[in-house]
Design a protein around this motif. Sequence first.
Motif, mmCIF file in Angstrom:
data_model
loop_
_atom_site.group_PDB
_atom_site.id
_atom_site.type_symbol
_atom_site.label_atom_id
_atom_site.label_comp_id
_atom_site.label_asym_id
_atom_site.label_seq_id
_atom_site.Cartn_x
_atom_site.Cartn_y
_atom_site.Cartn_z
ATOM 1 N N PHE A 217 45.280 31.460 47.019
ATOM 2 C CA PHE A 217 44.189 32.335 47.456
ATOM 3 C C PHE A 217 44.741 33.570 48.159
ATOM 4 O O PHE A 217 44.320 34.692 47.890
ATOM 5 C CB PHE A 217 43.251 31.582 48.390
ATOM 6 C CG PHE A 217 42.170 32.440 48.990
ATOM 7 C CD1 PHE A 217 40.988 32.682 48.299
ATOM 8 C CD2 PHE A 217 42.331 33.025 50.244
ATOM 9 C CE1 PHE A 217 39.991 33.483 48.841
ATOM 10 C CE2 PHE A 217 41.346 33.816 50.796
ATOM 11 C CZ PHE A 217 40.177 34.050 50.097
ATOM 12 N N GLU A 218 45.687 33.358 49.065
ATOM 13 C CA GLU A 218 46.248 34.485 49.816
ATOM 14 C C GLU A 218 46.933 35.496 48.896
ATOM 15 O O GLU A 218 46.788 36.712 49.066
ATOM 16 C CB GLU A 218 47.242 33.958 50.856
ATOM 17 C CG GLU A 218 46.582 33.166 51.982
ATOM 18 C CD GLU A 218 47.595 32.499 52.895
ATOM 19 O OE1 GLU A 218 48.809 32.704 52.647
ATOM 20 O OE2 GLU A 218 47.188 31.789 53.824
ATOM 21 N N ARG A 219 47.667 35.009 47.919
ATOM 22 C CA ARG A 219 48.346 35.910 46.987
ATOM 23 C C ARG A 219 47.345 36.638 46.099
ATOM 24 O O ARG A 219 47.479 37.842 45.848
ATOM 25 C CB ARG A 219 49.332 35.118 46.130
ATOM 26 C CG ARG A 219 50.524 34.571 46.904
ATOM 27 C CD ARG A 219 51.409 33.725 45.991
ATOM 28 N NE ARG A 219 52.585 33.226 46.694
ATOM 29 C CZ ARG A 219 53.480 32.413 46.139
ATOM 30 N NH1 ARG A 219 53.325 31.999 44.880
ATOM 31 N NH2 ARG A 219 54.532 32.002 46.837
ATOM 32 N N ALA A 220 46.359 35.902 45.603
ATOM 33 C CA ALA A 220 45.356 36.518 44.730
ATOM 34 C C ALA A 220 44.563 37.572 45.476
ATOM 35 O O ALA A 220 44.215 38.624 44.911
ATOM 36 C CB ALA A 220 44.423 35.441 44.173
ATOM 37 N N TYR A 221 44.300 37.315 46.752
ATOM 38 C CA TYR A 221 43.471 38.236 47.532
ATOM 39 C C TYR A 221 44.192 39.541 47.835
ATOM 40 O O TYR A 221 43.570 40.519 48.255
ATOM 41 C CB TYR A 221 43.007 37.572 48.828
ATOM 42 C CG TYR A 221 41.583 37.934 49.177
ATOM 43 C CD1 TYR A 221 40.518 37.249 48.598
ATOM 44 C CD2 TYR A 221 41.290 38.965 50.063
ATOM 45 C CE1 TYR A 221 39.211 37.582 48.895
ATOM 46 C CE2 TYR A 221 39.988 39.308 50.359
ATOM 47 C CZ TYR A 221 38.949 38.618 49.771
ATOM 48 O OH TYR A 221 37.651 38.965 50.055
ATOM 49 N N LEU A 222 45.497 39.584 47.620
ATOM 50 C CA LEU A 222 46.228 40.839 47.777
ATOM 51 C C LEU A 222 45.984 41.782 46.599
ATOM 52 O O LEU A 222 46.213 42.990 46.714
ATOM 53 C CB LEU A 222 47.734 40.563 47.910
ATOM 54 C CG LEU A 222 48.182 39.884 49.205
ATOM 55 C CD1 LEU A 222 49.669 39.552 49.121
ATOM 56 C CD2 LEU A 222 47.901 40.780 50.417
ATOM 57 N N LEU A 223 45.526 41.236 45.471
ATOM 58 C CA LEU A 223 45.298 42.033 44.276
ATOM 59 C C LEU A 223 43.829 42.419 44.089
ATOM 60 O O LEU A 223 43.526 43.502 43.581
ATOM 61 C CB LEU A 223 45.771 41.268 43.033
ATOM 62 C CG LEU A 223 47.261 40.929 42.967
ATOM 63 C CD1 LEU A 223 47.549 40.108 41.716
ATOM 64 C CD2 LEU A 223 48.109 42.190 42.978
ATOM 65 N N VAL A 224 42.917 41.550 44.498
ATOM 66 C CA VAL A 224 41.509 41.770 44.173
ATOM 67 C C VAL A 224 40.844 42.956 44.885
ATOM 68 O O VAL A 224 39.832 43.452 44.385
ATOM 69 C CB VAL A 224 40.656 40.497 44.405
ATOM 70 C CG1 VAL A 224 41.074 39.405 43.438
ATOM 71 C CG2 VAL A 224 40.733 40.026 45.848
ATOM 72 N N PRO A 225 41.350 43.451 46.027
ATOM 73 C CA PRO A 225 40.670 44.602 46.634
ATOM 74 C C PRO A 225 40.565 45.814 45.710
ATOM 75 O O PRO A 225 39.649 46.624 45.857
ATOM 76 C CB PRO A 225 41.535 44.902 47.863
ATOM 77 C CG PRO A 225 42.115 43.589 48.249
ATOM 78 C CD PRO A 225 42.395 42.915 46.939
ATOM 79 N N PHE A 226 41.504 45.973 44.796
ATOM 80 C CA PHE A 226 41.406 47.040 43.793
ATOM 81 C C PHE A 226 41.015 46.489 42.427
ATOM 82 O O PHE A 226 40.267 47.127 41.683
ATOM 83 C CB PHE A 226 42.738 47.790 43.677
ATOM 84 C CG PHE A 226 43.025 48.708 44.827
ATOM 85 C CD1 PHE A 226 42.459 49.975 44.872
ATOM 86 C CD2 PHE A 226 43.850 48.308 45.872
ATOM 87 C CE1 PHE A 226 42.706 50.831 45.939
ATOM 88 C CE2 PHE A 226 44.101 49.157 46.944
ATOM 89 C CZ PHE A 226 43.530 50.423 46.972
ATOM 90 N N LEU A 227 41.507 45.299 42.116
ATOM 91 C CA LEU A 227 41.266 44.728 40.796
ATOM 92 C C LEU A 227 39.791 44.425 40.549
ATOM 93 O O LEU A 227 39.335 44.425 39.401
ATOM 94 C CB LEU A 227 42.091 43.436 40.654
ATOM 95 C CG LEU A 227 42.334 42.884 39.252
ATOM 96 C CD1 LEU A 227 43.007 43.931 38.369
ATOM 97 C CD2 LEU A 227 43.185 41.626 39.334
#
Length: 242
Positions: free
Chosen positions: A201-211
Amino acid sequence: MTLTDPTTAIRPRTWRTRAAFWWIALSALAIAVLAPLPYALTSLTDLAAQDQQLATNYAGRSSAVQLAFYLHITCGGIALLLSPLQFATRLRIRAVAAHRAVGRVVLGAIAVAGLAGLVLAPHNVAGPVGTAGFGLLALLWLGFSATAFLAIQRRRDVTAHRRWMVRAFALTYAAVTLRLWLGVLMGAQSGVWGVDGDTAFERAYLLVPFLCWVPNLIVAEWYLAVQRRTVPDPLTREVAAP
């Protein structure tokens, strides 16, 4: 606002168009209802005790930030739930008063949710990346919606209003795509590399703010470009009247 020919303004829809509309409408309905539901039924403190990541992030924040959080998910949910109705051709043409009333609610909900999003951006789970991604999302969301409102309210420019609302909805729909991307990214990490849920979750959440919104906006611009080269949308045949 009147129509030049309400009987011929409705353009036949292909199965692809219908499928896309119903996917968007039903996915928007699901997220608009299900995403805020846990926060309506359970306090942030109790959700944090259950190791819910977002609740854990906001449970210890100030009352102002928590209020912004609840306003964001509530008004964002309203905007997401009602926006697909604004793109239903028959409703726009045959129920103009309803279209206007729903539109005002949608724009008002976006205004509140967008401002709340600006408050939340510095406090997000993803840190500086999230502040930049979610902050820019909130600013563009507010800007596109305000431009759409001014286009119809001041200039009676139906075509410009519609185009800016398409862009605004692309950002509204980020609530759906954020969760889709989280599911894909977390599933890939857990399934392929065996990463535990919290780390995934922590790693994925680093990408989703723009993705969660940049691809949406690219698709919206592609759609609008295609519309310029094909048969005009029914709304382009509308003649605005004071």
